[in-house]
Scaffold this active site. Structure first.
Site, PDB file in Angstrom:
ATOM      1  N   LYS A  49       0.847  -1.204   0.000  1.00  0.00           N
ATOM      2  CA  LYS A  49       0.000   0.000   0.000  1.00  0.00           C
ATOM      3  C   LYS A  49       0.881   1.251   0.000  1.00  0.00           C
ATOM      4  O   LYS A  49       1.940   1.268   0.632  1.00  0.00           O
ATOM      5  CB  LYS A  49      -0.898  -0.028   1.257  1.00  0.00           C
ATOM      6  CG  LYS A  49      -1.680   1.246   1.522  1.00  0.00           C
ATOM      7  CD  LYS A  49      -2.804   1.499   0.530  1.00  0.00           C
ATOM      8  CE  LYS A  49      -3.466   2.857   0.803  1.00  0.00           C
ATOM      9  NZ  LYS A  49      -4.444   3.227  -0.235  1.00  0.00           N
ATOM     10  N   CYS A 133      -2.615  10.058  -6.305  1.00  0.00           N
ATOM     11  CA  CYS A 133      -3.731   9.765  -5.394  1.00  0.00           C
ATOM     12  C   CYS A 133      -4.750  10.903  -5.488  1.00  0.00           C
ATOM     13  O   CYS A 133      -4.405  12.065  -5.256  1.00  0.00           O
ATOM     14  CB  CYS A 133      -3.248   9.625  -3.953  1.00  0.00           C
ATOM     15  SG  CYS A 133      -4.668   9.397  -2.843  1.00  0.00           S
TER      16      CYS A 133
HETATM   17  O1  RRO Z   1      -5.728   5.686  -0.495  1.00  0.00           O
HETATM   18  C1  RRO Z   1      -6.379   6.190  -1.425  1.00  0.00           C
HETATM   19  O2  RRO Z   1      -7.412   6.878  -1.231  1.00  0.00           O
HETATM   20  C2  RRO Z   1      -5.970   6.032  -2.819  1.00  0.00           C
HETATM   21  C3  RRO Z   1      -4.666   6.079  -3.276  1.00  0.00           C
HETATM   22 BR1  RRO Z   1      -3.209   6.279  -2.158  1.00  0.00          BR
HETATM   23  C4  RRO Z   1      -4.404   6.015  -4.663  1.00  0.00           C
HETATM   24  O3  RRO Z   1      -3.269   6.058  -5.164  1.00  0.00           O
HETATM   25  N1  RRO Z   1      -5.455   5.902  -5.499  1.00  0.00           N
HETATM   26  C5  RRO Z   1      -6.717   5.843  -5.046  1.00  0.00           C
HETATM   27  O4  RRO Z   1      -7.642   5.748  -5.858  1.00  0.00           O
HETATM   28  N2  RRO Z   1      -6.960   5.904  -3.707  1.00  0.00           N
END
Ligand code: RRO
Length: 314
Positions: A49, A133
């Protein structure tokens, strides 16, 4: 005649993979137990993650909403255990004998430098810097801004020898593929991951007359099958521009051998599975890999290397 031996083994940024389907960052890869399960599965790598300097945990919600089997919207808000925990996890994951991929999503250039430096000294094999993100309130995606991207890439130069990559947002215009490719080549990025979720979509519940996601007034990242053709376009556009110097992970709507094969034709070296893994179990990686082998055989290819980029035009 002896049967031609078909292999889906591949190489990403010089790192060898025994097959070419692995998990996508974000789906069931936050805790050590989840990462161990990926280690035990037929996933060709363990992708962790995206991490931040400190642990992030949210109690509010809803942060995800399922749209049947086809996909979902989510606003996970970068929930993770903090990079130091993933550095420690990476040691415990070596025993699975497959490449380990760290993901970094710092809130500032300094944070990204600190984390990439730490991962460079760790037991991970590849470092993916997530500049896409969509779910941080008040912050736009760095990957949509060439100036911010260049400042970050400049700061990340020469932090170590492990290959570094970028997780990119979906782009919809050739000018963005041009400018991003130029930066990727100039700053010696070794691999890219195409694509992250489609940011800032809005799902509306017509019966409740309201949004389905709590943060950001409901704006969230769209995942799953709808991404397939946008991902294909991004993979192809970068494949055409990156002069064979940069490996590509294809992600977005990979759910079977056909959706995997078309991404290889577009130019991907390996594939990541998000929604289909969320929905299914750990057999999804070998299922897709075997179906992909069938597609290679059907078209007379014996390897990913042979099939990669071999898209025909009508
Ligand atoms: O954690 C998120 O809300 C998230 C991440 Br880091 C990402 O790279 N892409 C996404 O759709 N959600």
């Amino acid at each position: 005649m002896k049967d031609k031996k078909i292999t889906t083994a591949t190489t990403v940024a010089g790192v060898k993979f025994d097959s070419c389907v692995c998990n996508a960052s974000g789906v069931k890869c936050t805790t050590l137990e989840e990462l161990r399960e990926i280690g035990r599965s037929d996933s060709c790598a363990i992708v962790m993650k995206s991490s931040t300097m400190e642990e992030i945990h949210w109690d509010d919600g809803p942060r995800s909403y399922y749209l049947g089997e086809h996909g979902m919207v989510q606003s996970n808000g970068l929930q993770n255990l903090g990079y130091e925990t993933y550095v420690a996890f990476s040691k415990k994951l070596i025993k699975y004998g497959k490449p380990i991929i760290a993901s970094v999503a710092g809130s500032s250039i300094d944070a990204n430098v600190t984390m990439v430096t730490a991962y460079q000294k760790s037991t991970v094999d590849l470092i993916e810097v997530n500049i896409s993100c969509p779910n941080i309130p008040g912050k736009s995606q760095v990957g949509y801004d060439s100036k911010q991207t260049e400042e970050l890439l400049f700061a990340l130069l020469n932090l170590g020898c492990k290959p570094m990559g970028l997780k990119l947002p979906p782009y919809f215009d050739p000018a963005h593929w041009d400018s991003m490719s130029e930066l990727i080549l100039r700053y010696n990025i070794s691999f890219i991951t195409c694509i992250n979720s489609i940011g800032n979509v809005l799902v509306i519940d017509p019966w409740e007359r309201r949004t389905v996601i709590k943060p950001k007034k409901g704006y969230a990242g769209l995942c799953g099958e709808w991404l397939e053709y946008i991902a294909n376009a991004n993979i192809r556009a970068f494949y055409d521009r990156l002069e064979g110097k940069v490996s590509i992970f294809g992600v977005g709507g990979v759910k079977d051998g056909i959706s995997a094969f078309t991404k290889i034709l577009a130019g991907a070296d390996a594939l990541q599975v998000g929604n289909a893994f969320r929905q299914g179990d750990h057999k999804i990686f070998s299922t897709i890999d075997q179906q992909l082998e069938g597609m290679l055989e059907f078209h007379g290819f014996s390897s990913i290397q042979e099939a990669k980029g071999q898209l025909l035009y009508i």
